[in-house]
Design a protein around this motif. Structure first.
Motif, mmCIF file in Angstrom:
data_model
loop_
_atom_site.group_PDB
_atom_site.id
_atom_site.type_symbol
_atom_site.label_atom_id
_atom_site.label_comp_id
_atom_site.label_asym_id
_atom_site.label_seq_id
_atom_site.Cartn_x
_atom_site.Cartn_y
_atom_site.Cartn_z
ATOM 1 N N ILE A 60 -63.308 44.005 -10.345
ATOM 2 C CA ILE A 60 -64.295 45.074 -10.508
ATOM 3 C C ILE A 60 -65.668 45.037 -11.028
ATOM 4 O O ILE A 60 -65.512 44.600 -12.245
ATOM 5 C CB ILE A 60 -63.735 46.501 -10.627
ATOM 6 N N GLN A 61 -66.766 45.189 -10.454
ATOM 7 C CA GLN A 61 -68.011 44.982 -11.020
ATOM 8 C C GLN A 61 -68.831 46.256 -11.060
ATOM 9 O O GLN A 61 -69.986 46.112 -11.257
ATOM 10 C CB GLN A 61 -68.924 43.984 -10.553
ATOM 11 N N ARG A 62 -68.375 47.334 -10.690
ATOM 12 C CA ARG A 62 -69.059 48.588 -10.642
ATOM 13 C C ARG A 62 -69.460 48.866 -12.167
ATOM 14 O O ARG A 62 -69.135 48.713 -13.091
ATOM 15 C CB ARG A 62 -68.349 49.654 -10.107
ATOM 16 N N SER A 63 -70.929 49.443 -12.169
ATOM 17 C CA SER A 63 -71.564 49.925 -13.474
ATOM 18 C C SER A 63 -71.378 51.284 -13.655
ATOM 19 O O SER A 63 -71.356 51.897 -12.901
ATOM 20 C CB SER A 63 -73.008 49.318 -13.591
ATOM 21 N N LYS A 64 -71.458 51.569 -14.851
ATOM 22 C CA LYS A 64 -71.436 53.068 -15.486
ATOM 23 C C LYS A 64 -72.774 53.852 -14.924
ATOM 24 O O LYS A 64 -72.441 54.854 -14.321
ATOM 25 C CB LYS A 64 -71.432 53.096 -16.920
ATOM 26 N N HIS A 65 -73.548 53.020 -15.091
ATOM 27 C CA HIS A 65 -74.970 53.971 -14.407
ATOM 28 C C HIS A 65 -74.763 54.232 -12.920
ATOM 29 O O HIS A 65 -75.383 55.166 -12.726
ATOM 30 C CB HIS A 65 -76.087 52.901 -14.801
ATOM 31 N N GLU A 66 -74.371 53.056 -12.193
ATOM 32 C CA GLU A 66 -74.196 53.282 -10.692
ATOM 33 C C GLU A 66 -73.219 54.612 -10.510
ATOM 34 O O GLU A 66 -73.632 55.428 -9.738
ATOM 35 C CB GLU A 66 -73.619 52.382 -9.948
ATOM 36 N N LEU A 67 -72.165 54.590 -11.250
ATOM 37 C CA LEU A 67 -71.153 55.630 -11.034
ATOM 38 C C LEU A 67 -71.586 56.662 -11.405
ATOM 39 O O LEU A 67 -71.229 58.121 -10.790
ATOM 40 C CB LEU A 67 -69.856 55.152 -11.461
#
Length: 368
Positions: A170-177
């Motif tokens: 998984i490569q989702r960023s905290k800022h995106e979420l």
């Protein structure tokens, strides 16, 4: 052409076996057959463009309700007779699946069970006795447990969990979420993955209430912290809100986000009772608190290994929030050891190893 029959009866089972189906359907010398039971699985199958049959197609008897397991035994046996698979695959050996596996054994049909959940004495019936041919286990922890409870070692192959392959990637960023959830990315996110009352009354309703309320009250005292409750698929948001709403201006976020592993990957710490998500947290090196306000029976080896914190009293839930920022090198070391114990190698290649088992059973190779 060799035929592989997959059967699932819960949406979360279908989700976990999906990577394997997608891999095998590209193999021209193999044909996959998917049988599902519930309307929720049907929606998933159509979303991911899978060829499937509903279990209803193999009987003239009408089910009484969506999740009618007693009804499902006959059509599942019928499907095996009609489709005549060269390999039967399921992601759990429980309920009607035990009958199906026994039938495969009588008909000399090779079969493979892929681990779905964490084994424990409260859910021993879902693992043993194991009458199947092969069990693909997540790690040595599962293998040790199964052997201790009468499963023959020769039936167990340690592969790692396919679901954890994805966790590791998984490569989702905290800022995106943070934009999706509308919360501050600069705060510490503490994720609480909930559970409903389960087998053996664990966790109990009172334990859930105490755990949820205590974490909520403690989080209120930390201005730089965001508490997030990720509600279990079998619970409703209101199941948790009934406890948090007893606290005025609590600021906790209560959600059913579609991807729990994404949430874990961007969170700064995690709390649960004994959800399988604890393994994801350990694999990702997150500070973890396991709540057990009933007894000293731990479902995971993490606390004993020094890889996670335990709360056997409400006060210890409060103490966890003070430990999140501690730079505990020993905890990090033991967390890595624990991760390797519960999920083989953590190299993202569990799917490849399970594929190898299937090819071996069917007598096919990568070059066909």
């Amino acid at each position: 052409m060799k035929k592989i029959l997959f059967f699932t009866y819960l949406p979360r089972h279908l989700k976990k076996v999906l990577p394997l189906i997608n891999l095998l359907k590209r193999k021209t010398s193999l044909e996959y057959l998917l049988i599902i039971m519930t309307q929720e699985e049907k929606q998933l199958a159509e979303k991911y463009e899978l060829n499937y049959c509903m279990l209803d197609e193999f009987t003239t008897v009408k089910r009484k309700y969506n999740y009618d397991l007693a009804w499902g035994i006959e059509p599942l046996i019928n499907s095996i007779d009609i489709l005549k698979p060269d390999l039967f695959i399921a992601i759990e050996v429980n309920y009607i699946l035990r009958n199906a596996i026994r039938y495969c054994k009588q008909k000399s049909i090779p079969n493979l069970i892929i681990q779905h959940g964490t084994p424990n004495l409260k859910s021993l019936h879902a693992f043993a006795p194991f009458e199947g041919e092969t069990f693909a286990a997540w790690g040595q922890f599962t293998k040790d447990f199964l052997i201790q409870n009468g499963v023959k070692e020769s039936k167990i192959i340690v592969t790692g969990g396919m679901n954890f392959d994805r966790t590791l990637s998984i490569q989702r960023s905290k800022h995106e979420l943070s934009k999706v959830l509308n919360i501050d990315p600069n705060k510490q996110w503490v994720l609480f993955t909930t559970q409903g009352v389960g087998a053996g009354n664990r966790p109990s309703l009172d334990e859930i209430r105490q755990g949820v309320k205590s974490a909520t009250l403690r989080a209120m005292k930390c201005n730089n912290l965001q508490l997030i409750f990720q509600v279990h698929p079998d619970q409703s948001i209101n199941d948790i809100k009934q406890f948090t709403d007893e606290i005025i201006d609590h600021k906790a976020l209560i959600i059913k986000y579609e991807d729990t592993e994404e949430l874990i990957s961007v969170s700064d710490a995690m709390i649960t009772f004994f959800s399988t998500t604890a393994i994801d947290a350990i694999i990702l090196g997150k500070p973890l608190l396991l709540i057990n306000l009933v007894d000293k029976l731990d479902y995971f080896p993490f606390i004993k290994m020094g890889a996670a914190y335990g709360a056997y009293k409400v006060e210890e839930i409060n103490e966890f929030f003070e430990k999140i920022n501690m730079n505990n090198e020993n905890l990090k070391c033991m967390t890595q050891r624990a991760a390797e114990y519960v999920n083989y190698k953590n190299d993202g290649k569990a799917l490849d190893r399970i594929k190898g088992i299937i090819y071996n059973k069917l007598g096919v190779s990568d070059f066909e």
